[in-house]
Motif scaffolding. Structure first.
Motif, PDB file in Angstrom:
ATOM      1  N   THR A  22       0.861  -1.193   0.000  1.00  0.00           N
ATOM      2  CA  THR A  22       0.000   0.000   0.000  1.00  0.00           C
ATOM      3  C   THR A  22       0.893   1.237   0.000  1.00  0.00           C
ATOM      4  O   THR A  22       2.036   1.182   0.458  1.00  0.00           O
ATOM      5  N   ARG A  23       0.317   2.334  -0.460  1.00  0.00           N
ATOM      6  CA  ARG A  23       1.056   3.603  -0.429  1.00  0.00           C
ATOM      7  C   ARG A  23       1.378   3.983   1.024  1.00  0.00           C
ATOM      8  O   ARG A  23       2.483   4.439   1.314  1.00  0.00           O
ATOM      9  N   ALA A  24       0.435   3.737   1.918  1.00  0.00           N
ATOM     10  CA  ALA A  24       0.658   4.097   3.324  1.00  0.00           C
ATOM     11  C   ALA A  24       1.879   3.352   3.871  1.00  0.00           C
ATOM     12  O   ALA A  24       2.713   3.942   4.572  1.00  0.00           O
ATOM     13  N   ALA A  25       2.017   2.059   3.530  1.00  0.00           N
ATOM     14  CA  ALA A  25       3.163   1.282   4.029  1.00  0.00           C
ATOM     15  C   ALA A  25       4.466   1.787   3.404  1.00  0.00           C
ATOM     16  O   ALA A  25       5.502   1.852   4.066  1.00  0.00           O
ATOM     17  N   GLY A  26       4.419   2.181   2.125  1.00  0.00           N
ATOM     18  CA  GLY A  26       5.610   2.723   1.467  1.00  0.00           C
ATOM     19  C   GLY A  26       6.037   4.042   2.112  1.00  0.00           C
ATOM     20  O   GLY A  26       7.228   4.267   2.366  1.00  0.00           O
ATOM     21  N   LEU A  27       5.054   4.890   2.403  1.00  0.00           N
ATOM     22  CA  LEU A  27       5.378   6.178   3.036  1.00  0.00           C
ATOM     23  C   LEU A  27       5.910   5.966   4.452  1.00  0.00           C
ATOM     24  O   LEU A  27       6.821   6.672   4.897  1.00  0.00           O
ATOM     25  N   ALA A  28       5.358   4.959   5.140  1.00  0.00           N
ATOM     26  CA  ALA A  28       5.831   4.664   6.501  1.00  0.00           C
ATOM     27  C   ALA A  28       7.285   4.186   6.452  1.00  0.00           C
ATOM     28  O   ALA A  28       8.110   4.571   7.277  1.00  0.00           O
ATOM     29  N   ARG A  29       7.606   3.345   5.460  1.00  0.00           N
ATOM     30  CA  ARG A  29       8.980   2.855   5.312  1.00  0.00           C
ATOM     31  C   ARG A  29       9.923   4.034   4.990  1.00  0.00           C
ATOM     32  O   ARG A  29      11.031   4.124   5.511  1.00  0.00           O
ATOM     33  N   LEU A  30       9.443   4.943   4.141  1.00  0.00           N
ATOM     34  CA  LEU A  30      10.254   6.116   3.786  1.00  0.00           C
ATOM     35  C   LEU A  30      10.519   6.971   5.032  1.00  0.00           C
ATOM     36  O   LEU A  30      11.638   7.412   5.279  1.00  0.00           O
ATOM     37  N   GLU A  31       9.484   7.173   5.815  1.00  0.00           N
ATOM     38  CA  GLU A  31       9.594   7.972   7.043  1.00  0.00           C
ATOM     39  C   GLU A  31      10.620   7.337   7.995  1.00  0.00           C
ATOM     40  O   GLU A  31      11.466   8.006   8.569  1.00  0.00           O
ATOM     41  N   LEU A  32      10.552   6.011   8.102  1.00  0.00           N
ATOM     42  CA  LEU A  32      11.451   5.276   8.995  1.00  0.00           C
ATOM     43  C   LEU A  32      12.893   5.370   8.506  1.00  0.00           C
ATOM     44  O   LEU A  32      13.824   5.544   9.277  1.00  0.00           O
ATOM     45  N   PHE A  33      13.067   5.269   7.185  1.00  0.00           N
ATOM     46  CA  PHE A  33      14.418   5.168   6.627  1.00  0.00           C
ATOM     47  C   PHE A  33      15.086   6.539   6.430  1.00  0.00           C
ATOM     48  O   PHE A  33      16.320   6.646   6.545  1.00  0.00           O
ATOM     49  N   ALA A  34      14.291   7.577   6.144  1.00  0.00           N
ATOM     50  CA  ALA A  34      14.863   8.861   5.694  1.00  0.00           C
ATOM     51  C   ALA A  34      15.956   9.378   6.637  1.00  0.00           C
ATOM     52  O   ALA A  34      16.969   9.920   6.188  1.00  0.00           O
ATOM     53  N   GLU A  35      15.790   9.178   7.920  1.00  0.00           N
ATOM     54  CA  GLU A  35      16.780   9.603   8.920  1.00  0.00           C
ATOM     55  C   GLU A  35      18.146   8.982   8.622  1.00  0.00           C
ATOM     56  O   GLU A  35      19.187   9.569   8.907  1.00  0.00           O
ATOM     57  N   ARG A  36      18.131   7.768   8.047  1.00  0.00           N
ATOM     58  CA  ARG A  36      19.379   7.010   7.839  1.00  0.00           C
ATOM     59  C   ARG A  36      19.911   7.145   6.413  1.00  0.00           C
ATOM     60  O   ARG A  36      20.862   6.455   6.041  1.00  0.00           O
ATOM     61  N   ALA A  37      19.270   8.022   5.611  1.00  0.00           N
ATOM     62  CA  ALA A  37      19.630   8.110   4.187  1.00  0.00           C
ATOM     63  C   ALA A  37      20.928   8.901   3.959  1.00  0.00           C
ATOM     64  O   ALA A  37      21.384   9.006   2.821  1.00  0.00           O
ATOM     65  N   GLY A  38      21.504   9.437   5.015  1.00  0.00           N
ATOM     66  CA  GLY A  38      22.725  10.244   4.878  1.00  0.00           C
ATOM     67  C   GLY A  38      23.971   9.390   5.081  1.00  0.00           C
ATOM     68  O   GLY A  38      24.193   8.397   4.377  1.00  0.00           O
ATOM     69  N   GLU A  39      24.771   9.778   6.078  1.00  0.00           N
ATOM     70  CA  GLU A  39      26.071   9.108   6.268  1.00  0.00           C
ATOM     71  C   GLU A  39      25.928   7.628   6.619  1.00  0.00           C
ATOM     72  O   GLU A  39      26.763   6.812   6.245  1.00  0.00           O
ATOM     73  N   VAL A  40      24.857   7.296   7.367  1.00  0.00           N
ATOM     74  CA  VAL A  40      24.690   5.896   7.776  1.00  0.00           C
ATOM     75  C   VAL A  40      24.551   5.015   6.539  1.00  0.00           C
ATOM     76  O   VAL A  40      25.203   3.973   6.415  1.00  0.00           O
TER      77      VAL A  40
END
Ligand SMILES: Cc1cc2nc3c(=O)[nH]c(=O)nc-3n(C[C@H](O)[C@H](O)[C@H](O)COP(=O)(O)OP(=O)(O)OC[C@H]3O[C@@H](n4cnc5c(N)ncnc54)[C@H](O)[C@@H]3O)c2cc1C
Length: 413
Positions: A22-40
């Motif tokens: 679902t789009r909601a699950a994709g957005l939730a995964r994005l929200e969870l991951f975005a914090e780690r999309a940098g140096e990590v």
């Protein structure tokens, strides 16, 4: 870097992605991951720590592939949390997808040649018992090469593999097991939830040494052992003395096909939602008279699609269509004519379909719809129109243009 250091970097948690379609699950995964999309991400992304340790990658590919969430949304969420320089690595990975899509648009004969080669290899399997047995062992995870067998099982049961595992798997398939690359690419395309004509075909060609001519990707025990943090250390001899595959065909570059812009849409229309862009309604200037969802997922291959990939595509389409009917390839024509008549419209609007089964289904249907007085308009997003012309030679040429592409799209200053 040791696993325990990586886990510490990631906050000490293990994590199995929730691949709900679902789009909601994709957005939730994005929200969870975005914090780690940098140096990590930059430090840890290459490690394949196993199916229950996916916190070092986004695992967003199934949603992005169907555009249930878009590349643009992923980049926006990333840049809202990190300066470009810190998230450059992750953004470049997203642009690998864009590069492959754009490159295949410019070289459509590569997809057609793959289709012909695949059908030829399927016939060879029907004729050649030894080849049939080898392919069965490989796809069932019964080769005796522990890591390869584990990835075969992971692919079939979860519909996802880490990027590094995909590279190692493809290399072992082609150069150690000496199986036809087209059958391996087909195995992936049938089972990956993110199975994509461009990313998959071109990545397999890259491993084989067909894409970057004469430079195959070699899977090495030391590399596998390091980046699986010792989960696998194949004692089986992997062939590292490899010669790139070659091909006779010269795939000429063609201009990008014409497509409409969202602003061109006027009057009533039936919205056709396909697996190439399930969010296209967001960019259209006004609401459709009615909508319909159509899948061409089974046309990825002449062989049956894996259950996990099929369920993701069907679930995603149901989510995008808010419960209305979903039609399968083969039944498109009748269903589209009926839906247009019911809505009292003679125009179908859909997201631009890049090279692949949806594009084929649309071009097959178009003349017959026209005979019924119905036209199809494919709307290309600005993201693709701006980025794809940069998919000329290698990725590194596009990479240099990423800041200016983001600027033009107003995603970055
Ligand atoms: C042999 C082989 C076959 C592949 N087949 C596919 C396929 O069918 N569909 C597919 O989407 N990707 C494919 N890839 C690319 C890549 O492996 C996956 O996109 C990535 O592993 C998806 O996991 P993620 O979302 O956690 O990626 P992340 O590392 O979190 O990257 C974020 C996003 O960037 C894009 N991306 C990242 N790496 C690549 C890449 N190398 N090429 C293209 N896009 C990339 C994806 O959309 C991904 O979701 C293939 C790679 C190989 C080597």
């Amino acid at each position: 870097m040791k696993t325990k250091d990586i886990i510490t970097d990631l906050g000490g948690k293990t994590e199995v992605p929730d691949f709900t379609p679902t789009r909601a699950a994709g957005l939730a995964r994005l929200e969870l991951f975005a914090e780690r999309a940098g140096e990590v991400y930059d430090r840890c992304r290459n490690y394949d720590l196993g199916p229950d340790q996916r916190e070092n990658v986004s695992a967003l590919s199934p949603w992005i592939r169907h555009r249930l969430i878009t590349e643009e949304e992923v980049i926006r969420a990333t840049l809202a949390r990190h300066p470009f320089e810190k998230a450059e690595r992750f953004i470049h990975e997203v642009f690998w997808r864009t590069y492959f899509k754009g490159w295949l648009e410019h070289h459509p004969t590569v997809w057609h040649a793959y289709q012909v080669g695949l059908r030829r290899q399927i016939k060879s399997v029907d004729r050649d018992r030894r080849l049939a047995a080898s392919v069965t062992h490989a796809t069932a995870g019964e080769t005796g090469i522990e890591c390869f067998d584990a990835w075969a099982e992971e692919l079939v049961t979860t519909g996802y593999l880490h990027n590094h595992a995909r590279m190692w798997f493809a290399s072992i398939w082609i150069f150690t097991l000496e199986l036809p690359w087209e059958l391996g690419a087909d195995f992936f395309l049938r089972h990956l939830m993110d199975g994509d004509p461009a990313s998959n075909t071109l990545a397999w060609r890259w491993v084989a040494g067909l894409q970057t001519k004469g430079r195959p990707y070699i899977a090495r025990v030391s590399n596998i052992s390091k980046f699986t943090d010792g989960r696998f250390c194949p004692t089986h001899q992997l062939n590292t003395n490899v010669t790139a595959l070659n091909e006779e065909a010269d795939h000429l570059r063609v201009p990008l096909p014409d497509a409409a812009h969202a602003d061109d849409i006027a009057g009533d229309y039936l919205l056709l939602i396909t697996e190439e862009d399930m969010q296209i309604a967001d960019v259209l200037p006004h609401a459709p008279a009615a909508h319909i969802g159509a899948l061409a997922t089974q046309s990825r291959s002449p062989l049956p699609l894996g259950a996990v990939a099929r369920e993701f595509a069907c679930g995603a389409m149901q989510d995008a269509c808010a419960g209305s009917d979903v039609i399968e390839a083969g039944a498109w024509l009748e269903a589209l004519i009926t839906a247009c008549r019911a809505a009292g419209v003679t125009t179908i609007v859909t997201g631009y379909a890049p090279v692949g089964p949806v594009a084929t289904a649309l071009s097959d249907a178009a003349p017959r719809l026209l005979a019924e007085g119905i036209k199809i308009i494919q709307v290309r997003r600005d993201f693709d129109t701006v980025a794809w012309p940069h998919a000329t030679k290698g990725f590194f040429k596009m990479k240099k243009e990423v800041p200016s592409i983001l600027q033009r799209l107003q995603l970055h200053q």
